[in-house]
Scaffold this active site. Structure first.
Site, PDB file in Angstrom:
ATOM      1  N   LYS A  22      -0.895  14.850   4.032  1.00 40.25           N
ATOM      2  CA  LYS A  22      -1.815  13.702   4.163  1.00 40.25           C
ATOM      3  C   LYS A  22      -1.017  12.398   4.239  1.00 40.25           C
ATOM      4  CE  LYS A  22      -3.719  11.851   0.291  1.00 40.25           C
ATOM      5  NZ  LYS A  22      -3.609  10.406   0.093  1.00 40.25           N
ATOM      6  N   ASN A  23      -0.068  12.252   3.325  1.00 42.46           N
ATOM      7  CA  ASN A  23       0.642  10.972   3.252  1.00 42.46           C
ATOM      8  C   ASN A  23       1.568  10.741   4.439  1.00 42.46           C
ATOM      9  OD1 ASN A  23      -0.710  10.460   0.930  1.00 42.46           O
ATOM     10  ND2 ASN A  23       1.039  10.652  -0.446  1.00 42.46           N
ATOM     11  N   CYS A 116      -7.351   0.215  -7.783  1.00 40.77           N
ATOM     12  CA  CYS A 116      -7.988   1.517  -7.867  1.00 40.77           C
ATOM     13  C   CYS A 116      -7.713   2.062  -9.252  1.00 40.77           C
ATOM     14  CB  CYS A 116      -7.525   2.437  -6.757  1.00 40.77           C
ATOM     15  SG  CYS A 116      -5.846   2.939  -6.926  1.00 40.77           S
ATOM     16  N   ARG A 121      -2.405  -2.068  -7.616  1.00 39.75           N
ATOM     17  CA  ARG A 121      -1.971  -1.779  -6.248  1.00 39.75           C
ATOM     18  C   ARG A 121      -2.093  -2.967  -5.287  1.00 39.75           C
ATOM     19  NH1 ARG A 121      -3.548   4.342  -4.756  1.00 39.75           N
ATOM     20  NH2 ARG A 121      -1.642   4.224  -3.563  1.00 39.75           N
ATOM     21  N   ASP A 305       2.811  11.558  -7.970  1.00 41.37           N
ATOM     22  CA  ASP A 305       1.630  12.334  -7.583  1.00 41.37           C
ATOM     23  C   ASP A 305       1.593  13.715  -8.246  1.00 41.37           C
ATOM     24  OD1 ASP A 305       0.686  10.274  -6.070  1.00 41.37           O
ATOM     25  OD2 ASP A 305       1.337  11.084  -4.148  1.00 41.37           O
ATOM     26  N   ARG A 397     -10.022  14.342  -1.195  1.00 42.21           N
ATOM     27  CA  ARG A 397      -9.250  13.344  -0.441  1.00 42.21           C
ATOM     28  C   ARG A 397      -7.854  13.871  -0.113  1.00 42.21           C
ATOM     29  NH1 ARG A 397      -8.198   8.896  -3.679  1.00 42.21           N
ATOM     30  NH2 ARG A 397      -6.896   8.459  -1.896  1.00 42.21           N
TER      31      ARG A 397
HETATM   32  C1  UD1 Z   1       2.103   6.020  -1.620  1.00 40.52           C
HETATM   33  C2  UD1 Z   1       1.351   7.332  -1.586  1.00 40.52           C
HETATM   34  C3  UD1 Z   1       0.858   7.716  -2.983  1.00 40.52           C
HETATM   35  C4  UD1 Z   1       2.040   7.728  -3.952  1.00 40.52           C
HETATM   36  C5  UD1 Z   1       2.805   6.412  -3.887  1.00 40.52           C
HETATM   37  C6  UD1 Z   1       4.085   6.415  -4.723  1.00 40.52           C
HETATM   38  C7  UD1 Z   1       0.353   7.320   0.618  1.00 40.52           C
HETATM   39  C8  UD1 Z   1      -0.893   7.251   1.419  1.00 40.52           C
HETATM   40  N1  UD1 Z   1       0.195   7.187  -0.702  1.00 40.52           N
HETATM   41  O1  UD1 Z   1       1.186   5.010  -2.068  1.00 40.52           O
HETATM   42  O2  UD1 Z   1       0.294   9.014  -2.908  1.00 40.52           O
HETATM   43  O3  UD1 Z   1       1.563   7.901  -5.276  1.00 40.52           O
HETATM   44  O4  UD1 Z   1       3.195   6.136  -2.513  1.00 40.52           O
HETATM   45  O5  UD1 Z   1       4.910   7.452  -4.350  1.00 40.52           O
HETATM   46  O6  UD1 Z   1       1.425   7.553   1.118  1.00 40.52           O
HETATM   47  N2  UD1 Z   1       3.373  -2.369  -5.013  1.00 40.52           N
HETATM   48  C9  UD1 Z   1       3.330  -3.738  -5.168  1.00 40.52           C
HETATM   49  N3  UD1 Z   1       3.124  -4.499  -4.050  1.00 40.52           N
HETATM   50  C10 UD1 Z   1       2.974  -3.951  -2.805  1.00 40.52           C
HETATM   51  C11 UD1 Z   1       3.036  -2.553  -2.666  1.00 40.52           C
HETATM   52  C12 UD1 Z   1       3.242  -1.782  -3.797  1.00 40.52           C
HETATM   53  O7  UD1 Z   1       3.453  -4.266  -6.270  1.00 40.52           O
HETATM   54  O8  UD1 Z   1       2.802  -4.706  -1.831  1.00 40.52           O
HETATM   55  C13 UD1 Z   1       3.582  -1.512  -6.212  1.00 40.52           C
HETATM   56  C14 UD1 Z   1       2.371  -0.608  -6.487  1.00 40.52           C
HETATM   57  O9  UD1 Z   1       1.369  -1.290  -7.214  1.00 40.52           O
HETATM   58  C15 UD1 Z   1       3.001   0.527  -7.264  1.00 40.52           C
HETATM   59  C16 UD1 Z   1       4.396   0.627  -6.630  1.00 40.52           C
HETATM   60  O10 UD1 Z   1       4.630  -0.608  -5.953  1.00 40.52           O
HETATM   61  O11 UD1 Z   1       3.125   0.175  -8.621  1.00 40.52           O
HETATM   62  C17 UD1 Z   1       4.542   1.781  -5.647  1.00 40.52           C
HETATM   63  O12 UD1 Z   1       3.532   1.681  -4.671  1.00 40.52           O
HETATM   64  P1  UD1 Z   1       3.735   2.217  -3.169  1.00 40.52           P
HETATM   65  O13 UD1 Z   1       5.044   2.937  -3.073  1.00 40.52           O
HETATM   66  O14 UD1 Z   1       3.475   1.104  -2.240  1.00 40.52           O
HETATM   67  O15 UD1 Z   1       2.560   3.274  -3.079  1.00 40.52           O
HETATM   68  P2  UD1 Z   1       1.562   3.476  -1.866  1.00 40.52           P
HETATM   69  O16 UD1 Z   1       2.276   3.313  -0.579  1.00 40.52           O
HETATM   70  O17 UD1 Z   1       0.327   2.700  -2.117  1.00 40.52           O
END
Ligand code: UD1
Length: 429
Positions: A22-23, A116, A121, A305, A397
């Site tokens: 999915k990711n 969420c 996030r 995850d 999901r």
């Molecule tokens: C992706 C995965 C999710 C996984 C996560 C971490 C997808 C669709 N989802 O989520 O399953 O749990 O990686 O491996 O691929 N953050 C900020 N600012 C930002 C972006 C992120 O502060 O602009 C923080 C987030 O709040 C979190 C951390 O960075 O604490 C990691 O988030 P991120 O790696 O971006 O996760 P996702 O891409 O949302």
């Protein structure tokens, strides 16, 4: 309302193929808007999040079909870059469309994703990076609008190796003028998948899978066919299902190198894991041992995850295990539900201390998010008696008909539709 009803105690055995990731599929489907012709993506899992992404592509004007895991998208008919708010609200990952729509069409408008259940996030890294690439961004009335006639390559350093931000910025840079360097980039396998897809479309991307990624912008991208790689989180969940039930399960279509941290910790609990090409086999014959420490971290660290599913296993291990969650601030919501099933867990800030118990007992529990839901299913497979997992839509999901996969391996699990809601439980976050 749907729920999963599980009669615990069956040992899982057999062989199963792991579906596509999915990711990996979500950013690839977003990147498709940059293609210059019909593009076909194979092994796309049949999941709610995927169908939301396909509906968004349709709402933008693209021609989209989904047939048994094969997605065909013709983006040449796209006529708007406004992502509909109601679809955006269904899935945070629609934020992936920002980079590709902006760089391909010069503008994009999305509604701002909220927090969420697992944490706040934010999307600040995405926006800062797009600004460095030359986007003008307004963030008003709950909408983010980005404009740029043409993005320009830039040097970007992420404060944290965010998976989503790395992907968004790689896609935006693919059609920018000149070279973009992303420092402190995420190294997750899904980043490599996206880079491989972009390269197949004609983009110039180097270093995906390392902490510095370089993208040389090109004026246009072509079209291609692509196979999504296997879902490492689903593979990990199925391995844990085998372990928690004293089972013996073979998984096909797995990349063991993507699961090194998980396999290492599984072996520490005393189960046998063997690897042969793209086949993984897990066998448990004896008691489980506690593990000293699991700390979630960006890849190649232990994946956040699989933190909740692994905790379900450790609730039955001899001794005390410590699990620290460093990626998301609020990802222990499964703890109170596992406690309802008899687990002995204490949480102190971002660490959970799990003292193994002899047995879990079936109970009515609630999936608060996707992976927490999977953790409860695993606990139910091992528990004595009947477990009912409510709010199955969270699990849908990320897992393609999880109950059917587990049934194939011998689990007694069924999906039940029920109009009644339990009184006093909170609404969806
Ligand atoms: C992706 C995965 C999710 C996984 C996560 C971490 C997808 C669709 N989802 O989520 O399953 O749990 O990686 O491996 O691929 N953050 C900020 N600012 C930002 C972006 C992120 O502060 O602009 C923080 C987030 O709040 C979190 C951390 O960075 O604490 C990691 O988030 P991120 O790696 O971006 O996760 P996702 O891409 O949302």
């Amino acid at each position: 309302m749907e729920r999963l009803v599980i009669e615990g105690g069956e040992r899982l055995s057999g062989s199963i193929r792991v579906h596509g990731s999915k990711n990996a599929a979500l950013p690839i489907l977003a990147a498709v808007v940059m293609a210059d012709g019909e593009t076909v993506v194979h092994d796309v899992p049949n999941l709610d999040d995927i169908h939301v992404m396909l509906d968004i592509l349709r709402s933008l004007g693209a021609r989209v079909t989904y047939d048994n895991g094969n997605v065909t998208v013709d983006p040449r008919t796209i006529h708007t870059t406004d992502v509909p708010e109601h679809l955006m609200r269904l899935m945070r990952s629609s934020i992936f469309l920002m980079g590709p729509l902006l760089t391909r069409f010069g503008s994009v408008r999305v509604s701002k994703p909220g927090g969420c259940t697992i944490g706040s996030r934010p999307v600040d890294f995405h926006l800062k990076g797009l600004e460095l690439l030359g986007a003008e961004i307004t963030d008003r009335h709950g909408f983010i609008e980005c404009r740029a006639e043409r993005l320009r390559g830039a040097t970007i350093f992420l404060d944290y190796p965010s998976v989503g931000a790395t992907e968004n910025l790689m896609m935006a840079a693919a059609l920018a003028d000149g070279e973009t360097v992303i420092g402190n980039a995420a190294r997750e396998p899904e980043i490599r998948d996206l880079a491989d897809f972009l390269v197949r479309l004609g983009a110039r991307v180097r270093g995906a899978g390392e902490d510095t990624i370089t993208i040389e912008g090109v004026p246009r991208l072509a079209s291609c066919e692509f196979d999504v790689s296997p879902d490492r989180v689903v593979a990990g969940t199925l391995l844990l299902a085998a372990a928690v039930t004293r089972g013996n399960v073979q998984l096909r279509n797995v990349r063991a190198a993507d699961l090194t941290a998980v396999i290492t910790k599984l072996r520490e609990t005393g189960v046998q894991v063997t690897v042969s090409h793209d086949i993984l086999e897990l066998k448990r014959t004896g008691a489980l041992r506690a593990v000293d420490r699991i700390q979630t971290a960006p890849f190649p660290g232990f994946p956040t995850d699989l933190q909740a599913p692994f905790m379900s296993l450790l609730t039955l291990a001899n001794g005390i295990s410590v699990i620290s969650e460093t990626v998301f601030e609020d990802r222990f919501q499964h703890v109170s539900e596992l406690q309802r099933m008899g687990a002995a867990i204490k949480v102190d800030l971002r660490s959970a201390f799990v003292r193994g118990v002899k047995e879990l007992s079936g109970a009515v529990v609630e999936a608060t998010d996707l992976r927490a839901g999977a953790a409860l299913v695993l606990a139910g497979l091992a528990a004595e008696g009947t477990t009912v997992v409510e709010r199955v839509h969270h699990i849908d999901r990320g897992y393609e008909a999880l109950e059917l996969q587990l049934q194939d391996l011998g689990a007694r699990i069924t999906r039940v539709r029920d109009a009644k809601r339990r009184i006093g439980k909170k609404a969806d976050a």
